[in-house]
Motif scaffolding. Sequence first.
Motif, PDB file in Angstrom:
ATOM      1  N   VAL A  56     -16.659 -39.065 -16.948  1.00  0.00           N
ATOM      2  CA  VAL A  56     -16.176 -38.178 -17.992  1.00  0.00           C
ATOM      3  C   VAL A  56     -17.199 -37.085 -18.259  1.00  0.00           C
ATOM      4  O   VAL A  56     -18.399 -37.325 -18.274  1.00  0.00           O
ATOM      5  N   HIS A  70     -15.092 -41.781 -24.655  1.00  0.00           N
ATOM      6  CA  HIS A  70     -13.862 -42.512 -24.959  1.00  0.00           C
ATOM      7  C   HIS A  70     -13.789 -42.995 -26.410  1.00  0.00           C
ATOM      8  O   HIS A  70     -13.403 -44.132 -26.665  1.00  0.00           O
ATOM      9  N   ASN A  99       2.093 -28.182 -20.494  1.00  0.00           N
ATOM     10  CA  ASN A  99       1.569 -29.293 -21.297  1.00  0.00           C
ATOM     11  C   ASN A  99       2.641 -29.981 -22.139  1.00  0.00           C
ATOM     12  O   ASN A  99       2.341 -30.597 -23.167  1.00  0.00           O
ATOM     13  N   LYS A 125     -13.498 -33.683 -22.724  1.00  0.00           N
ATOM     14  CA  LYS A 125     -12.129 -34.074 -22.383  1.00  0.00           C
ATOM     15  C   LYS A 125     -11.457 -34.807 -23.540  1.00  0.00           C
ATOM     16  O   LYS A 125     -12.084 -35.551 -24.271  1.00  0.00           O
ATOM     17  N   LEU A 126     -10.144 -34.550 -23.635  1.00  0.00           N
ATOM     18  CA  LEU A 126      -9.342 -35.161 -24.690  1.00  0.00           C
ATOM     19  C   LEU A 126      -8.091 -35.735 -24.045  1.00  0.00           C
ATOM     20  O   LEU A 126      -7.434 -35.080 -23.246  1.00  0.00           O
ATOM     21  N   HIS A 127      -7.787 -36.991 -24.391  1.00  0.00           N
ATOM     22  CA  HIS A 127      -6.580 -37.647 -23.873  1.00  0.00           C
ATOM     23  C   HIS A 127      -5.738 -38.137 -25.041  1.00  0.00           C
ATOM     24  O   HIS A 127      -6.258 -38.464 -26.112  1.00  0.00           O
ATOM     25  N   GLU A 187      -4.301 -36.390 -20.212  1.00  0.00           N
ATOM     26  CA  GLU A 187      -5.259 -35.395 -20.673  1.00  0.00           C
ATOM     27  C   GLU A 187      -4.525 -34.270 -21.396  1.00  0.00           C
ATOM     28  O   GLU A 187      -3.461 -33.812 -20.970  1.00  0.00           O
ATOM     29  N   ASP A 241     -14.010 -37.513 -25.687  1.00  0.00           N
ATOM     30  CA  ASP A 241     -15.335 -37.728 -25.116  1.00  0.00           C
ATOM     31  C   ASP A 241     -16.305 -36.788 -25.819  1.00  0.00           C
ATOM     32  O   ASP A 241     -16.326 -35.589 -25.575  1.00  0.00           O
ATOM     33  N   GLU A 292       2.122 -34.053 -22.829  1.00  0.00           N
ATOM     34  CA  GLU A 292       1.088 -34.411 -23.799  1.00  0.00           C
ATOM     35  C   GLU A 292       1.392 -33.803 -25.174  1.00  0.00           C
ATOM     36  O   GLU A 292       1.090 -34.410 -26.208  1.00  0.00           O
ATOM     37  N   ILE A 313      -4.376 -30.567 -22.339  1.00  0.00           N
ATOM     38  CA  ILE A 313      -4.880 -29.281 -21.861  1.00  0.00           C
ATOM     39  C   ILE A 313      -4.664 -28.218 -22.944  1.00  0.00           C
ATOM     40  O   ILE A 313      -3.625 -28.182 -23.599  1.00  0.00           O
ATOM     41  N   LEU A 369      -7.957 -44.181 -18.569  1.00  0.00           N
ATOM     42  CA  LEU A 369      -8.906 -43.083 -18.737  1.00  0.00           C
ATOM     43  C   LEU A 369      -9.800 -42.960 -17.510  1.00  0.00           C
ATOM     44  O   LEU A 369     -10.105 -43.949 -16.844  1.00  0.00           O
TER      45      LEU A 369
END
Length: 307
Positions: free
Chosen positions: A149, A216, A194, A153-155, A166, A210, A197, A168, A145
Amino acid sequence: KGHNLFGMKGEYKGQYVTMMTWEVINGENVQVPAKFRKYPSWKESIDDLANLYLNGVSWDKNHYRAVVGETDYQKATAALVKAGYATDPNYATKLNSIIFTYKLTKYDTTEGLPDNPDEPSNPDPIVDLPSKEYDGKDITLNQSLPKDVYFPKLHVASQDDSQAIEVIGADPDLLDDTTGKKDIEFTITRTADNGTEYDLLVNDNILYLDEKKFNHQKYFITDIAINQEGTLSKKVTASHVYVVTLNNHYVEDTISGTFTVRKMLDFVFKGTKLRYIFMDKESEFSSVEQENFGDRFGNDLMDEIVE
């Protein structure tokens, strides 16, 4: 449950179990509920009895002095009854019968024994309690990560946490209630950019979100609904690691007594990888009395603590 070898009543460092017991009151046998001391192990039970014999009771330090050092077991059990250790008038007779039947006097010598006990080959591990003081720093849960940040944001990562990519094109809604249980939901449409992901968004994989307050935060994907009408999309639902962990964590033991919040949280979180922090001073939280707290899943117990 109480590691109570000698039927010692009352509490041990605030710990007890309530059990039904026979008492002789006014010459009659009656069954009544009573508090019995709850010890963490057999050792504390033995030590506690020895301390009672040696140090007596608050109103009489020599209350059990006739028992200490007595080499005739019949005199020792008679002294116990005289001191009122049990309400059963036949207590000494019953003890004497057991000692005689099983030849327990063979243990009444220390001849040939070492002065100190041997160290166990597998000593009890040091208990790692879940509480820790907050140092103002958030722990990075996945080294993949980004360090800096900016919300939101998203992972997504696979179950083994080997990669974090990440996501999107997702706008997660955070569902957060007063009990600390958190879920997120979002819908994502598959595009040419994308695909990686998008394909990782499957049940049991990991999401890192986040939030405005915490970086996180870790979530487990619990439900995927695929829509194939027109463009391909997924509705993703995920629960916070706290929720998932406690949903699967059954606390078998119980505790009774008056407890601080720290004591109760340590009891619930023990055996999990969860840690907690006090953002306010512990003195702001009052102690509460509990009876048979436990024997349920962690989420139910946490609801009770929050209440």
